[in-house]
Design a protein around this motif. Structure first.
Motif, mmCIF file in Angstrom:
data_model
loop_
_atom_site.group_PDB
_atom_site.id
_atom_site.type_symbol
_atom_site.label_atom_id
_atom_site.label_comp_id
_atom_site.label_asym_id
_atom_site.label_seq_id
_atom_site.Cartn_x
_atom_site.Cartn_y
_atom_site.Cartn_z
ATOM 1 N N MET A 190 0.861 -1.178 0.000
ATOM 2 C CA MET A 190 0.000 0.000 0.000
ATOM 3 C C MET A 190 0.901 1.234 0.000
ATOM 4 S SD MET A 190 -3.058 1.197 2.615
ATOM 5 C CE MET A 190 -4.045 -0.276 2.389
ATOM 6 N N SER A 191 1.280 1.663 -1.190
ATOM 7 C CA SER A 191 2.197 2.794 -1.305
ATOM 8 C C SER A 191 1.478 4.130 -1.229
ATOM 9 C CB SER A 191 2.974 2.706 -2.620
ATOM 10 O OG SER A 191 2.077 2.676 -3.721
ATOM 11 N N ALA A 192 0.151 4.086 -1.366
ATOM 12 C CA ALA A 192 -0.644 5.306 -1.267
ATOM 13 C C ALA A 192 -1.963 4.976 -0.586
ATOM 14 C CB ALA A 192 -0.895 5.905 -2.645
ATOM 15 N N ILE A 193 -2.569 5.969 0.031
ATOM 16 C CA ILE A 193 -3.856 5.785 0.704
ATOM 17 C C ILE A 193 -4.968 5.950 -0.325
ATOM 18 C CG2 ILE A 193 -5.404 6.668 2.493
ATOM 19 C CD1 ILE A 193 -2.872 7.724 3.910
ATOM 20 N N PRO A 194 -5.862 4.948 -0.444
ATOM 21 C CA PRO A 194 -6.908 5.011 -1.477
ATOM 22 C C PRO A 194 -8.100 5.857 -1.060
ATOM 23 C CG PRO A 194 -7.083 2.973 -0.268
ATOM 24 C CD PRO A 194 -5.894 3.688 0.304
ATOM 25 N N ALA A 195 -7.856 7.101 -0.694
ATOM 26 C CA ALA A 195 -8.939 7.967 -0.228
ATOM 27 C C ALA A 195 -8.378 9.329 0.123
ATOM 28 C CB ALA A 195 -9.603 7.349 1.008
ATOM 29 N N THR A 196 -9.258 10.207 0.590
ATOM 30 C CA THR A 196 -8.844 11.522 1.070
ATOM 31 C C THR A 196 -8.752 11.493 2.593
ATOM 32 O OG1 THR A 196 -11.111 12.330 1.355
ATOM 33 C CG2 THR A 196 -10.129 12.555 -0.844
ATOM 34 N N ALA A 197 -8.316 12.600 3.153
ATOM 35 C CA ALA A 197 -8.209 12.700 4.615
ATOM 36 C C ALA A 197 -9.584 12.658 5.279
ATOM 37 C CB ALA A 197 -7.485 13.988 4.988
ATOM 38 N N GLN A 198 -10.645 12.889 4.483
ATOM 39 C CA GLN A 198 -12.007 12.870 5.032
ATOM 40 C C GLN A 198 -12.595 11.461 5.092
ATOM 41 O OE1 GLN A 198 -11.072 15.421 2.714
ATOM 42 N NE2 GLN A 198 -10.675 16.524 4.623
ATOM 43 N N HIS A 199 -11.986 10.511 4.400
ATOM 44 C CA HIS A 199 -12.516 9.157 4.377
ATOM 45 C C HIS A 199 -12.121 8.395 5.646
ATOM 46 C CE1 HIS A 199 -13.149 9.894 0.060
ATOM 47 N NE2 HIS A 199 -13.995 8.876 0.111
ATOM 48 N N TYR A 200 -13.017 7.512 6.061
ATOM 49 C CA TYR A 200 -12.709 6.660 7.208
ATOM 50 C C TYR A 200 -13.372 5.300 6.999
ATOM 51 C CZ TYR A 200 -17.475 7.314 9.089
ATOM 52 O OH TYR A 200 -18.834 7.306 9.262
ATOM 53 N N LEU A 201 -12.909 4.326 7.764
ATOM 54 C CA LEU A 201 -13.463 2.983 7.741
ATOM 55 C C LEU A 201 -14.153 2.746 9.075
ATOM 56 C CD1 LEU A 201 -13.608 0.266 6.146
ATOM 57 C CD2 LEU A 201 -11.555 -0.434 7.407
ATOM 58 N N PRO A 202 -15.484 2.694 9.103
ATOM 59 C CA PRO A 202 -16.192 2.455 10.374
ATOM 60 C C PRO A 202 -15.762 1.119 10.980
ATOM 61 C CG PRO A 202 -17.717 3.175 8.665
ATOM 62 C CD PRO A 202 -16.425 2.873 7.982
ATOM 63 N N LEU A 203 -15.542 1.115 12.292
ATOM 64 C CA LEU A 203 -14.997 -0.066 12.964
ATOM 65 C C LEU A 203 -15.823 -0.447 14.194
ATOM 66 C CD1 LEU A 203 -11.227 1.013 12.931
ATOM 67 C CD2 LEU A 203 -12.323 -0.607 11.365
ATOM 68 N N ILE A 204 -15.734 -1.728 14.568
ATOM 69 C CA ILE A 204 -16.314 -2.204 15.828
ATOM 70 C C ILE A 204 -15.505 -3.416 16.296
ATOM 71 C CG2 ILE A 204 -17.997 -3.694 14.672
ATOM 72 C CD1 ILE A 204 -18.515 -1.814 18.020
ATOM 73 N N ARG A 205 -15.244 -3.495 17.585
ATOM 74 C CA ARG A 205 -14.561 -4.673 18.134
ATOM 75 C C ARG A 205 -15.513 -5.868 18.113
ATOM 76 N NH1 ARG A 205 -11.973 -3.645 23.854
ATOM 77 N NH2 ARG A 205 -13.983 -4.590 24.279
ATOM 78 N N VAL A 206 -14.981 -7.059 17.851
ATOM 79 C CA VAL A 206 -15.828 -8.245 17.723
ATOM 80 C C VAL A 206 -16.516 -8.582 19.043
ATOM 81 C CG1 VAL A 206 -13.937 -9.883 18.191
ATOM 82 C CG2 VAL A 206 -15.926 -10.606 16.839
ATOM 83 N N ASP A 207 -15.849 -8.390 20.170
ATOM 84 C CA ASP A 207 -16.472 -8.709 21.453
ATOM 85 C C ASP A 207 -17.586 -7.719 21.795
ATOM 86 O OD1 ASP A 207 -14.271 -6.967 21.541
ATOM 87 O OD2 ASP A 207 -13.887 -7.325 23.661
ATOM 88 N N ASP A 208 -17.388 -6.455 21.436
ATOM 89 C CA ASP A 208 -18.452 -5.467 21.638
ATOM 90 C C ASP A 208 -19.666 -5.800 20.775
ATOM 91 O OD1 ASP A 208 -17.043 -3.953 23.494
ATOM 92 O OD2 ASP A 208 -16.173 -2.641 21.975
ATOM 93 N N LEU A 209 -19.408 -6.147 19.523
ATOM 94 C CA LEU A 209 -20.488 -6.508 18.605
ATOM 95 C C LEU A 209 -21.314 -7.659 19.161
ATOM 96 C CD1 LEU A 209 -22.011 -6.616 15.886
ATOM 97 C CD2 LEU A 209 -20.110 -8.004 14.997
ATOM 98 N N CYS A 210 -20.666 -8.697 19.643
ATOM 99 C CA CYS A 210 -21.385 -9.884 20.094
ATOM 100 C C CYS A 210 -22.124 -9.636 21.408
ATOM 101 C CB CYS A 210 -20.426 -11.061 20.205
ATOM 102 S SG CYS A 210 -19.804 -11.591 18.593
ATOM 103 N N GLN A 211 -21.552 -8.826 22.272
ATOM 104 C CA GLN A 211 -22.261 -8.449 23.493
ATOM 105 C C GLN A 211 -23.564 -7.727 23.140
ATOM 106 O OE1 GLN A 211 -21.604 -5.679 27.521
ATOM 107 N NE2 GLN A 211 -20.154 -5.579 25.844
ATOM 108 N N ILE A 212 -23.489 -6.843 22.177
ATOM 109 C CA ILE A 212 -24.665 -6.085 21.746
ATOM 110 C C ILE A 212 -25.677 -6.999 21.061
ATOM 111 C CG2 ILE A 212 -25.427 -4.341 20.072
ATOM 112 C CD1 ILE A 212 -22.824 -2.789 20.827
ATOM 113 N N MET A 213 -25.200 -7.942 20.241
ATOM 114 C CA MET A 213 -26.106 -8.857 19.541
ATOM 115 C C MET A 213 -26.942 -9.686 20.509
ATOM 116 S SD MET A 213 -23.845 -10.250 16.329
ATOM 117 C CE MET A 213 -25.042 -11.561 16.004
ATOM 118 N N VAL A 214 -26.309 -10.196 21.560
ATOM 119 C CA VAL A 214 -27.030 -11.028 22.519
ATOM 120 C C VAL A 214 -28.130 -10.218 23.205
ATOM 121 C CG1 VAL A 214 -26.837 -12.350 24.661
ATOM 122 C CG2 VAL A 214 -25.098 -12.593 22.877
ATOM 123 N N LYS A 215 -27.811 -9.006 23.622
ATOM 124 C CA LYS A 215 -28.823 -8.165 24.265
ATOM 125 C C LYS A 215 -29.896 -7.725 23.268
ATOM 126 C CE LYS A 215 -26.811 -8.230 28.276
ATOM 127 N NZ LYS A 215 -27.353 -9.113 29.340
#
Length: 365
Positions: free
Chosen positions: A231-256
């Motif tokens: 990855m020699s260059a970033i495929p986006a601008t400074a305004q772009h982001y990748l939404p994230l979630i931790r897997v353990d947080d996700l599963c805790q929320i799913m059960v509830k």
């Protein structure tokens, strides 16, 4: 494996988890067992997968007394589950569908067979054989972006009028199949009079303890590309982001979420409150890897044109499909925040999880 002391608890949901050995599935089973639920794990190859998952859960210090494995396949007639096993499953009242085929550049048929037809087959068969009350389906955060769906050609008012072939051509088979499955799952659940809930997770990272993640996950692929200097260059601008979630947080929320009355027949986005721009994210990963972070930026539109040359896309190890997951618009989190308040859930540190995930991939790749 059948546990002689496996007993159905009247005050707890009895869960069937499809996709039990997948990234989300195994953490979901971990969370369900932590909370004392009775769990059936649906696996395609019980002889091989049961031993692996049991060992993994045991290493986490989890009792297996409330876990039973069932061999089956969501793409097969009657899920290829034996009559004897269907008898065991009669008490199931909560279905979690975390199964799915994930890869870039799938054919429409490949993606639909598992992600659409398989999901509907699962819902139909479990409803037919079990005492199903709640059906939870794992989708994706792109389903929460109305402008994205409209641009792809989805008829939001009448999904059944959508030209799905055109949507698949626009989005790529993986994402299009997730979109089609979302609307199909709702329609079928309504026809069966089953309460449904759809969870739309952001891109999933490992937990902040181990960082464990399969190498085919999107964030793992990004880490590997940075590690190998691809990855020699970033495929986006400074305004772009990748939404994230931790897997353990996700599963805790799913059960509830499966027990939450406000989420009956509703969808909910699950994403970390703290988001990093793509330059920040790649910089953090590069620092953890002790490699040079890319500083140049390539506009996504230009990169999509470049990647139309398949030989170049292969050389760069990229696909146009992955670029749509980089966003600039904010995601609506009001429902998630209210849900977390209702259940007094606090999510963990996503930056620590990114570093741990980076360490995991650095060790296994």
């Amino acid at each position: 494996m059948d546990h002689n002391n496996f007993k159905i608890q009247q005050d707890k949901p009895v869960a069937l988890v499809a996709g039990a050995t997948g990234f989300i599935g195994r953490y979901l089973i971990l969370e369900l067992l932590k909370q004392g639920h009775s769990v059936f794990a649906l696996v395609r190859n019980q002889a091989k997968q049961q031993t692996i998952l049991m060992h993994w859960l045991s290493q986490k210090g989890i009792s297996l007394d409330q876990l039973i494995f069932i061999q089956g396949d969501i793409t097969q007639v009657d899920l290829a589950i034996s009559r004897e096993d269907w008898d065991k499953l009669k008490s199931v009242n909560t279905l979690y569908n975390s199964s799915g085929l994930f890869a870039w550049n799938l054919s429409m048929q490949q993606a639909r067979t598992v992600n659409v037809k398989g999901a509907l087959n699962l819902l139909d068969c479990v409803h037919q054989h079990c005492d199903l009350k709640r059906a939870v389906h794992v989708s994706g955060y792109m389903l929460t972006i109305q402008s994205h769906l409209e641009q792809a050609g989805v008829c939001l008012d009448r999904p059944d009028k959508t030209n799905w072939l055109a949507v698949y051509q626009h989005l790529g088979a993986y994402e299009a199949s997730k979109v089609e499955a979302h609307f199909a799952w709702i329609q079928q659940a309504q026809q069966l009079s089953v309460d449904w809930t759809i969870i739309h997770p952001a891109t999933v990272v490992g937990d902040e303890e181990s960082g464990e993640i399969p190498t085919n996950q999107p964030i793992a692929q990004m880490i590997d590309l940075l590690k190998r200097g691809k990855m020699s260059a970033i495929p986006a601008t400074a305004q772009h982001y990748l939404p994230l979630i931790r897997v353990d947080d996700l599963c805790q929320i799913m059960v509830k979420a499966s027990m939450d009355q406000d989420l009956v027949n509703q969808s909910m986005l699950v994403v970390s409150e703290h988001q990093l721009s793509l330059p920040q994210l790649t910089g953090m990963i590069a620092a953890q890897l002790q490699v040079k972070a890319p500083t140049r930026q390539v506009p996504i539109g230009l990169l999509k044109l470049i990647l139309k040359w398949q030989w170049l896309a292969k050389k760069l190890e990229m696909s146009t499909e992955m670029l749509d997951f980089l966003r600039t618009e904010p995601l609506e989190q009001a429902d998630l925040q209210q849900f977390k308040q209702r259940w007094q859930i606090s999510t963990g540190n996503v930056e620590v999880a990114i570093r741990k995930t980076t360490d995991w991939i650095n060790q296994v790749s």
